[in-house]
Design a protein around this motif. Structure first.
Motif, PDB file in Angstrom:
ATOM      1  N   THR A  81       0.806  -1.223   0.000  1.00 42.14           N
ATOM      2  CA  THR A  81       0.000   0.000   0.000  1.00 42.14           C
ATOM      3  C   THR A  81       0.835   1.267   0.000  1.00 42.14           C
ATOM      4  O   THR A  81       0.276   2.360  -0.049  1.00 42.14           O
ATOM      5  CB  THR A  81      -0.920   0.021   1.232  1.00 42.14           C
ATOM      6  N   LEU A  82       2.170   1.138   0.054  1.00 42.97           N
ATOM      7  CA  LEU A  82       3.005   2.329   0.146  1.00 42.97           C
ATOM      8  C   LEU A  82       2.999   3.133  -1.153  1.00 42.97           C
ATOM      9  O   LEU A  82       2.939   4.362  -1.125  1.00 42.97           O
ATOM     10  CB  LEU A  82       4.437   1.937   0.517  1.00 42.97           C
ATOM     11  N   ASP A  83       3.050   2.462  -2.306  1.00 44.37           N
ATOM     12  CA  ASP A  83       3.070   3.174  -3.582  1.00 44.37           C
ATOM     13  C   ASP A  83       1.783   3.970  -3.790  1.00 44.37           C
ATOM     14  O   ASP A  83       1.807   5.108  -4.246  1.00 44.37           O
ATOM     15  CB  ASP A  83       3.274   2.193  -4.736  1.00 44.37           C
ATOM     16  N   GLY A  84       0.652   3.347  -3.459  1.00 39.66           N
ATOM     17  CA  GLY A  84      -0.611   4.067  -3.579  1.00 39.66           C
ATOM     18  C   GLY A  84      -0.724   5.211  -2.596  1.00 39.66           C
ATOM     19  O   GLY A  84      -1.326   6.251  -2.887  1.00 39.66           O
ATOM     20  N   LEU A  85      -0.136   5.043  -1.423  1.00 42.88           N
ATOM     21  CA  LEU A  85      -0.179   6.095  -0.411  1.00 42.88           C
ATOM     22  C   LEU A  85       0.627   7.312  -0.854  1.00 42.88           C
ATOM     23  O   LEU A  85       0.200   8.458  -0.668  1.00 42.88           O
ATOM     24  CB  LEU A  85       0.353   5.553   0.915  1.00 42.88           C
ATOM     25  N   LEU A  86       1.785   7.074  -1.457  1.00 40.37           N
ATOM     26  CA  LEU A  86       2.639   8.183  -1.867  1.00 40.37           C
ATOM     27  C   LEU A  86       2.095   8.931  -3.081  1.00 40.37           C
ATOM     28  O   LEU A  86       2.590  10.004  -3.411  1.00 40.37           O
ATOM     29  CB  LEU A  86       4.051   7.661  -2.175  1.00 40.37           C
ATOM     30  N   SER A  87       1.102   8.356  -3.763  1.00 38.69           N
ATOM     31  CA  SER A  87       0.504   9.030  -4.919  1.00 38.69           C
ATOM     32  C   SER A  87      -0.741   9.826  -4.570  1.00 38.69           C
ATOM     33  O   SER A  87      -1.422  10.316  -5.475  1.00 38.69           O
ATOM     34  CB  SER A  87       0.162   7.993  -6.000  1.00 38.69           C
ATOM     35  N   SER A 113      -3.017  12.991  -2.778  1.00 44.83           N
ATOM     36  CA  SER A 113      -2.925  14.442  -2.944  1.00 44.83           C
ATOM     37  C   SER A 113      -2.243  15.133  -1.764  1.00 44.83           C
ATOM     38  O   SER A 113      -2.149  16.354  -1.750  1.00 44.83           O
ATOM     39  CB  SER A 113      -4.329  15.031  -3.127  1.00 44.83           C
ATOM     40  N   VAL A 114      -1.783  14.365  -0.780  1.00 47.60           N
ATOM     41  CA  VAL A 114      -1.063  14.907   0.364  1.00 47.60           C
ATOM     42  C   VAL A 114       0.434  14.721   0.115  1.00 47.60           C
ATOM     43  O   VAL A 114       0.866  13.681  -0.392  1.00 47.60           O
ATOM     44  CB  VAL A 114      -1.484  14.211   1.669  1.00 47.60           C
ATOM     45  N   SER A 115       1.224  15.712   0.456  1.00 45.63           N
ATOM     46  CA  SER A 115       2.661  15.648   0.195  1.00 45.63           C
ATOM     47  C   SER A 115       3.303  14.515   0.997  1.00 45.63           C
ATOM     48  O   SER A 115       2.820  14.095   2.047  1.00 45.63           O
ATOM     49  CB  SER A 115       3.321  16.978   0.557  1.00 45.63           C
ATOM     50  N   ARG A 116       4.431  14.036   0.489  1.00 43.75           N
ATOM     51  CA  ARG A 116       5.140  12.957   1.169  1.00 43.75           C
ATOM     52  C   ARG A 116       5.692  13.399   2.508  1.00 43.75           C
ATOM     53  O   ARG A 116       5.731  12.624   3.461  1.00 43.75           O
ATOM     54  CB  ARG A 116       6.287  12.450   0.283  1.00 43.75           C
ATOM     55  N   LYS A 117       6.116  14.637   2.604  1.00 44.45           N
ATOM     56  CA  LYS A 117       6.617  15.144   3.881  1.00 44.45           C
ATOM     57  C   LYS A 117       5.529  15.117   4.943  1.00 44.45           C
ATOM     58  O   LYS A 117       5.781  14.764   6.097  1.00 44.45           O
ATOM     59  CB  LYS A 117       7.150  16.560   3.696  1.00 44.45           C
ATOM     60  N   ALA A 118       4.312  15.497   4.549  1.00 44.70           N
ATOM     61  CA  ALA A 118       3.201  15.481   5.507  1.00 44.70           C
ATOM     62  C   ALA A 118       2.872  14.056   5.936  1.00 44.70           C
ATOM     63  O   ALA A 118       2.618  13.790   7.123  1.00 44.70           O
ATOM     64  CB  ALA A 118       1.976  16.148   4.890  1.00 44.70           C
ATOM     65  N   GLN A 119       2.889  13.113   5.000  1.00 45.08           N
ATOM     66  CA  GLN A 119       2.574  11.728   5.343  1.00 45.08           C
ATOM     67  C   GLN A 119       3.630  11.126   6.262  1.00 45.08           C
ATOM     68  O   GLN A 119       3.298  10.461   7.248  1.00 45.08           O
ATOM     69  CB  GLN A 119       2.456  10.907   4.065  1.00 45.08           C
ATOM     70  N   PHE A 120       4.895  11.354   5.954  1.00 46.88           N
ATOM     71  CA  PHE A 120       5.954  10.842   6.823  1.00 46.88           C
ATOM     72  C   PHE A 120       5.958  11.581   8.160  1.00 46.88           C
ATOM     73  O   PHE A 120       6.349  11.017   9.185  1.00 46.88           O
ATOM     74  CB  PHE A 120       7.302  10.973   6.132  1.00 46.88           C
TER      75      PHE A 120
END
Length: 254
Positions: free
Chosen positions: A109-115, A117-124
């Motif tokens: 699920t990581l690839d779908g999560l990184l795509s 509309s939320v930036s990667r910095k915010a998710q991490f």
């Protein structure tokens, strides 16, 4: 399904394009709440960690209650084992950090999560926040609370193998250790493809950092060459730079 679709024939009638329909459409749309979705997803991801914290809390309370009996009833070996029960809490921040990214990668699920509309910095940032809260703050607070109960009951309150006391400045030391372990587990989780691999890598990184601390503070050769004041300033940055190198080696190996 697309090939079998057909247009519906129009049988006549009046098409109304009034304002009422236009204003009603936005209300029917789903509300966009990415932050709420991210927080819910992280809670679901850390369900195993929360369940383990609850079970460990109950077992630790039972160990504290048994410590109240003393060495005359239990024996010195059993009492020493019960006093060392708090060491198991050190695996909680490593487990919380190891699940954060590696579990997403293992589930696919990581690839779908990184795509999204939320930036990667915010998710991490959200992932790191949950790791620090669950592994660094909650687990350390529960450990100190249980040992505080043991101290109030006269069952003692110490973590013998680390020489940490749960009174005064020892509390700050406990929280710093747990926060550091959470960061090590999170860092290892970003390098591996599974929870077990991340947990093993977190243990390796922890042992590496402990070795760095031991060498930087107890190395006679470094102290003789640089002096007591210059040696820590020189050793800590240089030896800490070895952590990304070892992390890159672990990532290549996995």
């Amino acid at each position: 399904q697309f090939l079998h679709l057909q247009d519906t024939a129009w049988t006549g009638g009046v098409l109304s394009l009034g304002r009422g329909q236009a204003t009603a459409e936005p209300r029917a749309l789903r509300e966009h709440g990415p932050w709420t979705a991210l927080f819910r997803k992280e809670l679901q991801l850390h369900q195993v960690t929360l369940l383990g914290i609850g079970c460990l809390l109950l077992l630790h309370l039972g160990a504290v209650a048994l410590r109240k009996l003393g060495a005359d009833v239990l024996g010195k070996t059993t009492l020493f084992a019960l006093e060392m029960f708090g060491v198991l809490w050190l695996f909680v921040p490593l487990l919380a950090g190891s699940q954060s990214v590696a579990d997403e990668r293992q589930l696919g699920t990581l690839d779908g999560l990184l795509s999204l509309s939320v930036s990667r910095k915010a998710q991490f940032g959200v992932k790191l926040l949950f790791v620090l809260v669950l592994g660094g703050l909650l687990s350390a607070a529960l450990l100190c609370a249980v040992e505080g109960v043991g101290s109030a009951m006269g069952a003692g309150a110490n973590l013998g193998v680390m020489g940490i006391s749960f009174e005064g400045a020892g509390l700050l030391q406990v929280f710093l250790v747990f926060l550091a372990l959470s960061l090590f587990g999170f860092y290892a989780s970003t390098l591996t493809r599974g929870v077990m691999q991340a947990l093993a890598a977190g243990v390796v990184v922890t042992l590496l950092f402990w070795s760095i601390h031991s060498v930087a503070t107890h190395s006679p050769l470094g102290v003789d060459a640089f002096g007591w004041r210059l040696w820590p300033v020189t050793a800590f940055p240089a030896l800490t730079a070895a952590i990304p190198i070892v992390g890159a080696a672990l990532a290549a190996a996995t």
